[in-house]
Design a protein around this motif. Sequence first.
Motif, PDB file in Angstrom:
ATOM      1  N   VAL A  24       0.875  -0.939  -0.172  1.00  8.95           N
ATOM      2  CA  VAL A  24      -0.144   0.098   0.480  1.00  8.95           C
ATOM      3  C   VAL A  24       1.048   1.437   0.454  1.00  8.95           C
ATOM      4  N   ASP A  25       0.266   1.549  -0.813  1.00  9.85           N
ATOM      5  CA  ASP A  25       1.689   3.181  -1.236  1.00  9.85           C
ATOM      6  C   ASP A  25       0.526   4.117  -0.707  1.00  9.85           C
ATOM      7  N   VAL A  26       1.257   5.448   0.119  1.00  2.40           N
ATOM      8  CA  VAL A  26       0.019   6.432   0.861  1.00  2.40           C
ATOM      9  C   VAL A  26       0.971   7.754  -0.008  1.00  2.40           C
ATOM     10  N   PHE A  27       0.165   8.376  -0.699  1.00  5.16           N
ATOM     11  CA  PHE A  27       0.096   9.486  -1.331  1.00  5.16           C
ATOM     12  C   PHE A  27      -0.664  10.356  -0.610  1.00  5.16           C
ATOM     13  N   ARG A  28      -1.447  10.595   0.741  1.00  3.55           N
ATOM     14  CA  ARG A  28      -1.994  11.197   1.820  1.00  3.55           C
ATOM     15  C   ARG A  28      -1.520  12.066   2.836  1.00  3.55           C
ATOM     16  N   ARG A  29      -2.285  12.257   2.573  1.00  5.02           N
ATOM     17  CA  ARG A  29      -1.245  14.110   4.027  1.00  5.02           C
ATOM     18  C   ARG A  29      -1.180  12.847   5.329  1.00  5.02           C
ATOM     19  N   SER A  30       0.063  13.020   6.120  1.00  5.95           N
ATOM     20  CA  SER A  30       0.321  12.254   6.939  1.00  5.95           C
ATOM     21  C   SER A  30      -0.062  11.988   7.970  1.00  5.95           C
ATOM     22  N   GLU A  31      -1.795  13.150   8.617  1.00  6.26           N
ATOM     23  CA  GLU A  31      -2.522  12.549   8.857  1.00  6.26           C
ATOM     24  C   GLU A  31      -3.539  11.720   8.754  1.00  6.26           C
ATOM     25  N   HIS A  32      -3.417  11.498   7.684  1.00  3.77           N
ATOM     26  CA  HIS A  32      -4.919  10.315   6.903  1.00  3.77           C
ATOM     27  C   HIS A  32      -3.677   9.341   7.864  1.00  3.77           C
ATOM     28  N   ALA A  33      -2.637   9.352   7.353  1.00  6.92           N
ATOM     29  CA  ALA A  33      -1.626   7.003   7.011  1.00  6.92           C
ATOM     30  C   ALA A  33      -2.654   6.778   8.690  1.00  6.92           C
ATOM     31  N   SER A  34      -2.591   7.085   9.465  1.00  2.95           N
ATOM     32  CA  SER A  34      -3.227   6.328  10.577  1.00  2.95           C
ATOM     33  C   SER A  34      -4.472   4.940  10.280  1.00  2.95           C
ATOM     34  N   GLU A  35      -5.574   6.137   9.012  1.00  2.00           N
ATOM     35  CA  GLU A  35      -6.112   5.713   8.507  1.00  2.00           C
ATOM     36  C   GLU A  35      -6.683   4.424   7.060  1.00  2.00           C
ATOM     37  N   VAL A  36      -4.703   4.705   6.980  1.00  2.00           N
ATOM     38  CA  VAL A  36      -4.575   3.690   5.898  1.00  2.00           C
ATOM     39  C   VAL A  36      -4.156   2.483   6.254  1.00  2.00           C
ATOM     40  N   ALA A  37      -3.152   2.890   6.987  1.00  2.00           N
ATOM     41  CA  ALA A  37      -2.441   1.495   8.080  1.00  2.00           C
ATOM     42  C   ALA A  37      -3.250   1.421   8.797  1.00  2.00           C
ATOM     43  N   ARG A  38      -4.644   1.255   8.880  1.00  2.00           N
ATOM     44  CA  ARG A  38      -5.368  -0.001   9.804  1.00  2.00           C
ATOM     45  C   ARG A  38      -6.007  -0.438   8.591  1.00  2.00           C
ATOM     46  N   GLU A  39      -6.600   0.222   7.211  1.00  3.83           N
ATOM     47  CA  GLU A  39      -7.208  -0.655   6.135  1.00  3.83           C
ATOM     48  C   GLU A  39      -5.702  -1.374   5.704  1.00  3.83           C
ATOM     49  N   ALA A  40      -5.087  -0.847   5.660  1.00  3.40           N
ATOM     50  CA  ALA A  40      -3.687  -1.823   5.463  1.00  3.40           C
ATOM     51  C   ALA A  40      -3.358  -3.262   5.614  1.00  3.40           C
ATOM     52  N   VAL A  41      -3.829  -2.904   6.956  1.00  2.00           N
ATOM     53  CA  VAL A  41      -3.956  -4.332   8.204  1.00  2.00           C
ATOM     54  C   VAL A  41      -5.072  -5.318   7.980  1.00  2.00           C
ATOM     55  N   GLU A  42      -6.358  -4.434   7.196  1.00  2.00           N
ATOM     56  CA  GLU A  42      -7.820  -5.470   7.434  1.00  2.00           C
ATOM     57  C   GLU A  42      -7.156  -6.723   5.796  1.00  2.00           C
TER      58      GLU A  42
END
Length: 139
Positions: free
Chosen positions: A77-95
């Motif tokens: 999962v490659d994240v091109f979102r602002r840093s404050e949104h990365a935790s949400e992306v991390a949770r989805e990546a784990v899911e």
Amino acid sequence: MHANPGRDEIAHLLRSVQTVAIVGLSNNQRRPSFGVARELRGFGLNIIPVNPNLSSPVLSEEPYASLRDVPEPVDLVDVFRRSEHASEVAREAVEIGARVLWMQLGVVNEEAASYAREHGLTVVMDRCLAVDYRNLCFR
């Protein structure tokens, strides 16, 4: 404090990746996310656009609103979102069972990195995936 894997470990993991979900991919050809996606696709990787604001294909690939909507396995999962949104992306990546969480240049979120690592993902933060792929996989 997060420490990225070493050069050899990054090279090894990149050589094992087939499918990359790009969260925050833009259909604007001038945006860095579009350039990275185009380059990764040129390297032969399967690219999956993830952006709720996209309604038409990007680089001939159908977009998805979230990682949860992607119907196939994702390696990285490659994240091109602002840093404050990365935790949400991390949770989805784990899911979804991704193996790697990669936060692009300028994306730094210690909480996201810690969460992903605690759930077994390899985490790379504040690095460009396309640059590393080019430099580490084609030498």
